[in-house]
Design a protein around this motif. Structure first.
Motif, PDB file in Angstrom:
ATOM      1  N   ASP A 128      38.289  25.467  26.575  1.00  0.00           N
ATOM      2  CA  ASP A 128      37.124  25.660  27.451  1.00  0.00           C
ATOM      3  C   ASP A 128      37.274  24.808  28.716  1.00  0.00           C
ATOM      4  OD1 ASP A 128      34.294  24.869  28.456  1.00  0.00           O
ATOM      5  OD2 ASP A 128      33.937  26.588  27.149  1.00  0.00           O
ATOM      6  N   PRO A 129      37.224  25.422  29.900  1.00  0.00           N
ATOM      7  CA  PRO A 129      37.423  24.666  31.151  1.00  0.00           C
ATOM      8  C   PRO A 129      36.400  23.557  31.355  1.00  0.00           C
ATOM      9  CG  PRO A 129      37.594  27.027  31.538  1.00  0.00           C
ATOM     10  CD  PRO A 129      37.082  26.865  30.145  1.00  0.00           C
ATOM     11  N   GLN A 130      35.135  23.828  31.061  1.00  0.00           N
ATOM     12  CA  GLN A 130      34.094  22.817  31.255  1.00  0.00           C
ATOM     13  C   GLN A 130      34.280  21.655  30.283  1.00  0.00           C
ATOM     14  OE1 GLN A 130      30.034  24.000  30.399  1.00  0.00           O
ATOM     15  NE2 GLN A 130      29.204  22.546  31.887  1.00  0.00           N
ATOM     16  N   ALA A 131      34.587  21.984  29.020  1.00  0.00           N
ATOM     17  CA  ALA A 131      34.807  20.935  28.023  1.00  0.00           C
ATOM     18  C   ALA A 131      36.036  20.105  28.379  1.00  0.00           C
ATOM     19  CB  ALA A 131      34.974  21.558  26.637  1.00  0.00           C
ATOM     20  N   THR A 132      37.060  20.752  28.895  1.00  0.00           N
ATOM     21  CA  THR A 132      38.272  20.034  29.282  1.00  0.00           C
ATOM     22  C   THR A 132      37.987  19.066  30.429  1.00  0.00           C
ATOM     23  OG1 THR A 132      39.686  21.873  28.611  1.00  0.00           O
ATOM     24  CG2 THR A 132      40.626  20.288  30.151  1.00  0.00           C
ATOM     25  N   ALA A 133      37.172  19.490  31.385  1.00  0.00           N
ATOM     26  CA  ALA A 133      36.821  18.614  32.510  1.00  0.00           C
ATOM     27  C   ALA A 133      36.035  17.401  32.018  1.00  0.00           C
ATOM     28  CB  ALA A 133      36.007  19.391  33.538  1.00  0.00           C
ATOM     29  N   ILE A 134      35.115  17.634  31.080  1.00  0.00           N
ATOM     30  CA  ILE A 134      34.338  16.524  30.516  1.00  0.00           C
ATOM     31  C   ILE A 134      35.246  15.612  29.694  1.00  0.00           C
ATOM     32  CG2 ILE A 134      32.475  15.915  28.917  1.00  0.00           C
ATOM     33  CD1 ILE A 134      31.134  18.577  29.685  1.00  0.00           C
ATOM     34  N   GLY A 135      36.112  16.224  28.875  1.00  0.00           N
ATOM     35  CA  GLY A 135      37.034  15.440  28.052  1.00  0.00           C
ATOM     36  C   GLY A 135      37.966  14.593  28.900  1.00  0.00           C
ATOM     37  N   GLU A 136      38.392  15.139  30.021  1.00  0.00           N
ATOM     38  CA  GLU A 136      39.280  14.384  30.916  1.00  0.00           C
ATOM     39  C   GLU A 136      38.581  13.152  31.472  1.00  0.00           C
ATOM     40  OE1 GLU A 136      42.248  15.182  34.711  1.00  0.00           O
ATOM     41  OE2 GLU A 136      40.467  16.438  34.448  1.00  0.00           O
ATOM     42  N   ARG A 137      37.294  13.293  31.856  1.00  0.00           N
ATOM     43  CA  ARG A 137      36.542  12.144  32.387  1.00  0.00           C
ATOM     44  C   ARG A 137      36.313  11.107  31.286  1.00  0.00           C
ATOM     45  NH1 ARG A 137      38.373  11.707  36.440  1.00  0.00           N
ATOM     46  NH2 ARG A 137      37.086   9.847  36.583  1.00  0.00           N
ATOM     47  N   LEU A 138      36.013  11.576  30.081  1.00  0.00           N
ATOM     48  CA  LEU A 138      35.852  10.644  28.959  1.00  0.00           C
ATOM     49  C   LEU A 138      37.155   9.896  28.698  1.00  0.00           C
ATOM     50  CD1 LEU A 138      33.797  12.851  26.460  1.00  0.00           C
ATOM     51  CD2 LEU A 138      32.983  10.802  27.642  1.00  0.00           C
ATOM     52  N   PHE A 139      38.257  10.612  28.788  1.00  0.00           N
ATOM     53  CA  PHE A 139      39.570   9.993  28.568  1.00  0.00           C
ATOM     54  C   PHE A 139      39.863   8.963  29.649  1.00  0.00           C
ATOM     55  CE2 PHE A 139      44.125   9.634  29.105  1.00  0.00           C
ATOM     56  CZ  PHE A 139      44.583   9.487  27.802  1.00  0.00           C
ATOM     57  N   MET A 140      39.603   9.310  30.903  1.00  0.00           N
ATOM     58  CA  MET A 140      39.887   8.393  32.019  1.00  0.00           C
ATOM     59  C   MET A 140      39.039   7.133  31.924  1.00  0.00           C
ATOM     60  SD  MET A 140      42.315   9.776  33.732  1.00  0.00           S
ATOM     61  CE  MET A 140      42.322   8.898  35.279  1.00  0.00           C
ATOM     62  N   ASN A 141      37.814   7.266  31.438  1.00  0.00           N
ATOM     63  CA  ASN A 141      36.909   6.120  31.364  1.00  0.00           C
ATOM     64  C   ASN A 141      37.158   5.237  30.145  1.00  0.00           C
ATOM     65  OD1 ASN A 141      35.554   6.844  33.713  1.00  0.00           O
ATOM     66  ND2 ASN A 141      34.028   8.062  32.621  1.00  0.00           N
ATOM     67  N   ASN A 142      37.673   5.819  29.066  1.00  0.00           N
ATOM     68  CA  ASN A 142      37.755   5.062  27.814  1.00  0.00           C
ATOM     69  C   ASN A 142      39.158   4.908  27.226  1.00  0.00           C
ATOM     70  OD1 ASN A 142      34.688   4.834  27.006  1.00  0.00           O
ATOM     71  ND2 ASN A 142      34.973   6.961  27.638  1.00  0.00           N
ATOM     72  N   CYS A 143      40.106   5.724  27.663  1.00  0.00           N
ATOM     73  CA  CYS A 143      41.429   5.723  27.034  1.00  0.00           C
ATOM     74  C   CYS A 143      42.579   5.444  27.994  1.00  0.00           C
ATOM     75  CB  CYS A 143      41.691   7.070  26.348  1.00  0.00           C
ATOM     76  SG  CYS A 143      40.328   7.668  25.329  1.00  0.00           S
ATOM     77  N   ALA A 144      42.393   5.793  29.258  1.00  0.00           N
ATOM     78  CA  ALA A 144      43.492   5.702  30.217  1.00  0.00           C
ATOM     79  C   ALA A 144      43.970   4.271  30.443  1.00  0.00           C
ATOM     80  CB  ALA A 144      43.072   6.323  31.559  1.00  0.00           C
ATOM     81  N   GLN A 145      43.094   3.286  30.194  1.00  0.00           N
ATOM     82  CA  GLN A 145      43.497   1.892  30.389  1.00  0.00           C
ATOM     83  C   GLN A 145      44.707   1.537  29.543  1.00  0.00           C
ATOM     84  OE1 GLN A 145      40.539   3.038  29.661  1.00  0.00           O
ATOM     85  NE2 GLN A 145      38.910   2.062  30.824  1.00  0.00           N
ATOM     86  N   CYS A 146      44.839   2.154  28.367  1.00  0.00           N
ATOM     87  CA  CYS A 146      45.975   1.877  27.481  1.00  0.00           C
ATOM     88  C   CYS A 146      47.010   3.002  27.517  1.00  0.00           C
ATOM     89  CB  CYS A 146      45.494   1.671  26.047  1.00  0.00           C
ATOM     90  SG  CYS A 146      44.473   0.199  25.811  1.00  0.00           S
ATOM     91  N   HIS A 147      46.535   4.230  27.448  1.00  0.00           N
ATOM     92  CA  HIS A 147      47.456   5.363  27.327  1.00  0.00           C
ATOM     93  C   HIS A 147      47.914   5.920  28.667  1.00  0.00           C
ATOM     94  CE1 HIS A 147      46.991   5.655  22.964  1.00  0.00           C
ATOM     95  NE2 HIS A 147      45.703   5.436  23.141  1.00  0.00           N
ATOM     96  N   GLY A 148      47.352   5.409  29.764  1.00  0.00           N
ATOM     97  CA  GLY A 148      47.747   5.880  31.082  1.00  0.00           C
ATOM     98  C   GLY A 148      46.951   7.099  31.511  1.00  0.00           C
TER      99      GLY A 148
END
Length: 307
Positions: A128-148
Motif C-alpha cells: 500500500d503506497p500510503q502505508a509505505t509512506a507512513i512506515g518510511e517516516r516511522l522507520f526514519m524517526n525510530n530505526c534509521a539512527q542504527c540501521h541507516g
C-alpha cells in the motif's frame, strides 16, 4: 534530577535557588533601612574626581514594587512547578508528562488512519503506497539512527534489506522484535576452545564455512574444536533462529570480517541490544512499521498513487 544516584545535587540546586531569592530580599531590606542625610542640594556629600557628585535619589517605589512582585512570583513558581531539586511541584508538571500528553493526543487523532491498516495482512500493507509512506517516516524517526536511512545497516547493526535474519524474517518475528526488542549475547569462548592457537584454527574454520579466504591447514585443525561453538551455531554452522545465533556459512558478517575480527569475538564475546519499541509506538504503528521492514527484504514495491 532523578538521573543522579546521590541526593547532593538536589540539595545543592535547592540551596542555590532559595539562597539567591533570599539574598535579593535581604539586599532590598538593607537598602530600604539605610537612610542618607541629604544636603540642601539633594546630594549625599560624596564627590569623586573633583566634580562627580552622588545624588540622593532612592529607588522609585514602582521599581521596588515590581522587584517584590518578581520575587513573590518566583516563590510561587517554585511551589507549583519543578525547580527545587527533586521537588516536583504541587501541580506535578513535567516535560516528560507534557510530551506523553501530546503523543497520546496525536495517536488519538491518527487512530482512524491506522484503523484501515490494522485489518490488513502485512503482505498487503507492504504494497500500500500510503502505508509505505507512513512506515518510511516511522522507520526514519525510530530505526534509521542504527540501521541507516537506507536500512542497510553498518558494523554491528543488521542490514534489513537482505534475507539474513538472526531471529527469523517472518512478519510475526519482525513484529515480535519491534515490540519486545532483542538481546543478542555471544559469550567469550576462548576457554572452551582451548589455546590461542586453537582459537586461530577455529577462526579459519569459520571462514572456510562461507568460502572466505582462509588458511586451509588451520581450518582442518579447527574443525574438531568447532564443537564448542556447535551448541549454538549448529554442527553445520548454519545458526539457529530460536537462539538468534548467526549463520556462519552465508558470508554475511555483522561484527566484522576476517581472521582478526573472528578471533576477537571468540576471545571477548559480543553483546548487542535492539531496544523495544512498544513504549514508543502503538500496536497499529508497529504493524505498519513491521510491514515496511518486511517489504524491504521481500522487494515489495508499492504501486505509485495515481496523479
Amino acid at each position: 534530577m532523578s538521573d543522579f544516584t546521590s541526593n547532593f545535587w538536589s540539595v545543592y540546586v535547592t540551596a542555590i535557588t532559595l539562597g539567591g531569592i533570599i539574598a535579593c530580599l535581604l539586599l532590598l531590606w538593607i537598602a530600604s533601612r539605610k537612610k542618607v542625610v541629604a544636603t540642601t542640594d539633594n546630594t549625599t556629600g560624596h564627590v569623586w574626581d573633583g566634580d562627580l557628585t552622588e545624588m540622593n535619589n532612592p529607588l522609585p517605589l514602582w521599581w521596588v514594587g515590581l522587584f517584590i512582585i518578581t520575587v513573590v512570583f518566583g516563590l510561587c513558581y517554585l511551589a507549583f512547578y519543578p525547580g527545587l531539586g527533586n521537588f516536583a511541584g504541587k501541580l506535578g508538571w513535567s516535560t516528560s508528562g507534557e510530551y506523553d500528553k501530546e503523543i497520546a493526543k496525536a495517536n488519538k487523532e491518527l487512530e482512524p488512519l491506522y484503523a484501515r491498516f490494522t485489518s490488513m495482512k502485512v503482505e498487503e500493507v507492504a504494497k500500500d503506497p500510503q502505508a509505505t509512506a507512513i512506515g518510511e517516516r516511522l522507520f526514519m524517526n525510530n530505526c534509521a539512527q542504527c540501521h541507516g536511512s537506507d536500512a542497510r545497516g553498518s558494523k554491528g547493526f543488521p542490514n534489513l534489506t537482505d534475507a539474513d535474519w538472526l531471529h527469523g524474517g517472518t512478519p510475526e518475528k519482525i513484529t515480535e522484535t519491534l515490540t519486545a526488542g532483542r538481546m543478542g549475547n555471544m559469550p567469550p569462548m576462548a576457554a572452551a576452545v582451548g589455546t590461542a592457537d586453537d582459537v586461530k584454527n577455529v577462526a579459519n574454520y569459520v571462514l572456510s564455512l562461507s568460502g572466505s579466504p582462509h588458511d586451509s591447514l588451520r581450518a582442518s585443525l579447527g574443525k574438531a574444536k568447532f564443537g564448542a561453538c556447535a551448541a549454538c551455531h549448529g554442527a553445520d554452522g548454519k545458526g539457529n533462529p530460536a537462539l538468534g545465533s548467526a549463520n556462519l556459512t552465508d558470508d554475511i558478517w555483522l561484527h566484522g570480517w576476517g581472521e582478526a575480527a573472528i578471533i576477537n569475538i571468540i576471545n571477548n564475546g559480543k553483546t548487542n541490544q535492539m531496544p523495544a519499541q512498544a513504549e514508543k509506538l502503538t500496536a497499529a504503528q508497529i504493524h505498519v512499521l513491521a510491514s515496511y521492514v518486511w517489504g524491504l527484504s521481500n522487494n515489495q514495491a508499492p504501486a505509485k498513487a495515481a496523479q
